[in-house]
Design an enzyme around this catalytic site. Structure first.
Site, mmCIF file in Angstrom:
data_model
loop_
_atom_site.group_PDB
_atom_site.id
_atom_site.type_symbol
_atom_site.label_atom_id
_atom_site.label_comp_id
_atom_site.label_asym_id
_atom_site.label_seq_id
_atom_site.Cartn_x
_atom_site.Cartn_y
_atom_site.Cartn_z
ATOM 1 N N HIS A 1 0.167 -1.225 -0.049
ATOM 2 C CA HIS A 1 -0.454 0.310 0.079
ATOM 3 C C HIS A 1 0.756 1.019 -0.151
ATOM 4 O O HIS A 1 0.793 1.937 -0.818
ATOM 5 C CB HIS A 1 -0.952 0.389 1.047
ATOM 6 C CG HIS A 1 -1.606 -0.872 1.127
ATOM 7 N ND1 HIS A 1 -2.445 -1.675 2.962
ATOM 8 C CD2 HIS A 1 -2.831 -1.035 0.442
ATOM 9 C CE1 HIS A 1 -2.886 -2.319 2.112
ATOM 10 N NE2 HIS A 1 -3.271 -2.760 0.880
ATOM 11 N N LYS B 1 -17.951 -5.970 8.000
ATOM 12 C CA LYS B 1 -16.776 -6.425 8.062
ATOM 13 C C LYS B 1 -15.935 -6.777 8.921
ATOM 14 O O LYS B 1 -16.108 -5.083 9.741
ATOM 15 C CB LYS B 1 -16.081 -6.177 6.376
ATOM 16 C CG LYS B 1 -14.898 -6.497 5.698
ATOM 17 C CD LYS B 1 -14.024 -6.359 5.132
ATOM 18 C CE LYS B 1 -12.667 -6.964 4.568
ATOM 19 N NZ LYS B 1 -12.093 -6.041 3.829
ATOM 20 N N ARG C 1 -2.926 -5.895 -8.163
ATOM 21 C CA ARG C 1 -0.875 -6.612 -7.805
ATOM 22 C C ARG C 1 -0.719 -7.336 -9.071
ATOM 23 O O ARG C 1 -0.042 -8.278 -10.037
ATOM 24 C CB ARG C 1 -1.047 -7.134 -6.930
ATOM 25 C CG ARG C 1 -1.155 -6.285 -5.776
ATOM 26 C CD ARG C 1 -1.796 -7.277 -4.305
ATOM 27 N NE ARG C 1 -3.086 -7.630 -4.876
ATOM 28 C CZ ARG C 1 -4.179 -7.461 -3.005
ATOM 29 N NH1 ARG C 1 -3.205 -8.069 -2.382
ATOM 30 N NH2 ARG C 1 -5.746 -7.755 -3.502
ATOM 31 N N SER D 1 -3.331 -7.672 2.874
ATOM 32 C CA SER D 1 -3.836 -7.334 4.563
ATOM 33 C C SER D 1 -4.390 -8.828 5.053
ATOM 34 O O SER D 1 -3.601 -9.125 5.691
ATOM 35 C CB SER D 1 -4.674 -6.635 4.535
ATOM 36 O OG SER D 1 -4.334 -5.226 4.245
HETATM 37 O O1 PNS Z 1 -9.191 -3.188 0.941
HETATM 38 P P1 PNS Z 1 -9.974 -3.089 0.394
HETATM 39 O O2 PNS Z 1 -11.604 -3.698 1.403
HETATM 40 O O3 PNS Z 1 -10.078 -4.093 -0.714
HETATM 41 O O4 PNS Z 1 -10.945 -1.455 -0.598
HETATM 42 C C1 PNS Z 1 -12.667 -1.649 -0.976
HETATM 43 C C2 PNS Z 1 -12.826 -0.745 -1.410
HETATM 44 C C3 PNS Z 1 -12.894 0.079 0.822
HETATM 45 C C4 PNS Z 1 -12.183 0.946 -2.117
HETATM 46 C C5 PNS Z 1 -14.664 -0.166 -1.013
HETATM 47 O O5 PNS Z 1 -14.789 -1.789 -0.252
HETATM 48 C C6 PNS Z 1 -15.232 0.828 -0.725
HETATM 49 O O6 PNS Z 1 -14.964 1.985 -2.268
HETATM 50 N N1 PNS Z 1 -16.086 0.766 -0.478
HETATM 51 C C7 PNS Z 1 -17.110 2.337 -0.420
HETATM 52 C C8 PNS Z 1 -18.859 1.893 -0.111
HETATM 53 C C9 PNS Z 1 -18.833 2.140 -1.838
HETATM 54 O O7 PNS Z 1 -18.489 3.291 -2.764
HETATM 55 N N2 PNS Z 1 -18.657 0.694 -2.404
HETATM 56 C C10 PNS Z 1 -19.575 0.486 -4.583
HETATM 57 C C11 PNS Z 1 -18.438 0.341 -4.908
HETATM 58 S S1 PNS Z 1 -18.026 0.615 -6.534
#
Ligand code: PNS
Length: 160
Positions: free
Chosen positions: A17, A41, A90, A127
């Site tokens: 990250h 989560k 990745r 993670s």
């Molecule tokens: O580290 P992660 O958990 O893979 O990150 C995922 C993240 C936070 C980028 C994604 O879940 C997100 O943007 N969540 C916010 C809610 C949202 O906007 N959902 C619609 C996504 S198209």
């Protein structure tokens, strides 16, 4: 001003990250690292702990700040006048989901998502893997910043 967000759970932040944040910081005038508050989560670290660690790791960057957000990422971006989302890719396995999210976010507000190819040194790093290895006593030094290493070790000893 061209500003970007690097969103994620960062439970915990890894060196992969940090590589992405550093590269985003070279491309944009300001970068926000956005920690998602995700009530669905379960996480090892609290949002406050994650923010604290991120701030410590990013203290040397003048143009990077850390914040948390709840709800849609695009709403946070609109409210904070952020013009782009930066994510690390990745491997091909990341691509389908990341593309889907990028397309949905674009559909919602027209925000662009830019992908940076993760440094191959960190290509396998996530993670979840870091947590798994650390939980069973494996060595995660070099995979996460020292502050995270110490915090995770403390946390896992306490919860044992
Ligand atoms: O580290 P992660 O958990 O893979 O990150 C995922 C993240 C936070 C980028 C994604 O879940 C997100 O943007 N969540 C916010 C809610 C949202 O906007 N959902 C619609 C996504 S198209």
């Amino acid at each position: 001003m061209a500003t970007a967000i690097c969103p994620g759970s960062f439970d915990p932040v890894t060196n992969g990250h940090l590589d992405v944040f550093g590269r985003a910081a070279e491309l944009f005038e300001h970068v926000t690292v956005g920690v998602l508050i995700n009530k669905k989560k379960s996480s090892l670290l609290t949002v406050e702990e994650r923010i604290e660690m991120l701030r410590e790791c990013l203290a040397d960057y003048d143009n990077v700040s850390v914040d948390s957000f709840y709800g849609l990422l695009v709403d946070y971006c609109r409210d904070h006048e952020i013009s782009a989302i930066v994510k690390g890719l990745r491997a091909v396995s990341d691509f389908d989901y990341e593309l889907q999210m990028a397309q949905m976010n674009y559909r919602l507000t027209g925000i662009e998502t830019l992908f940076v190819s993760t440094n191959p040194v960190f290509g396998y790093l996530s993670s979840s893997l870091v947590k798994d290895v650390a939980t069973y006593g494996g060595d995660i030094s070099g995979l996460v910043p020292d502050t995270v290493l110490n915090r995770l070790n403390q946390k896992l000893e306490i919860s044992e």
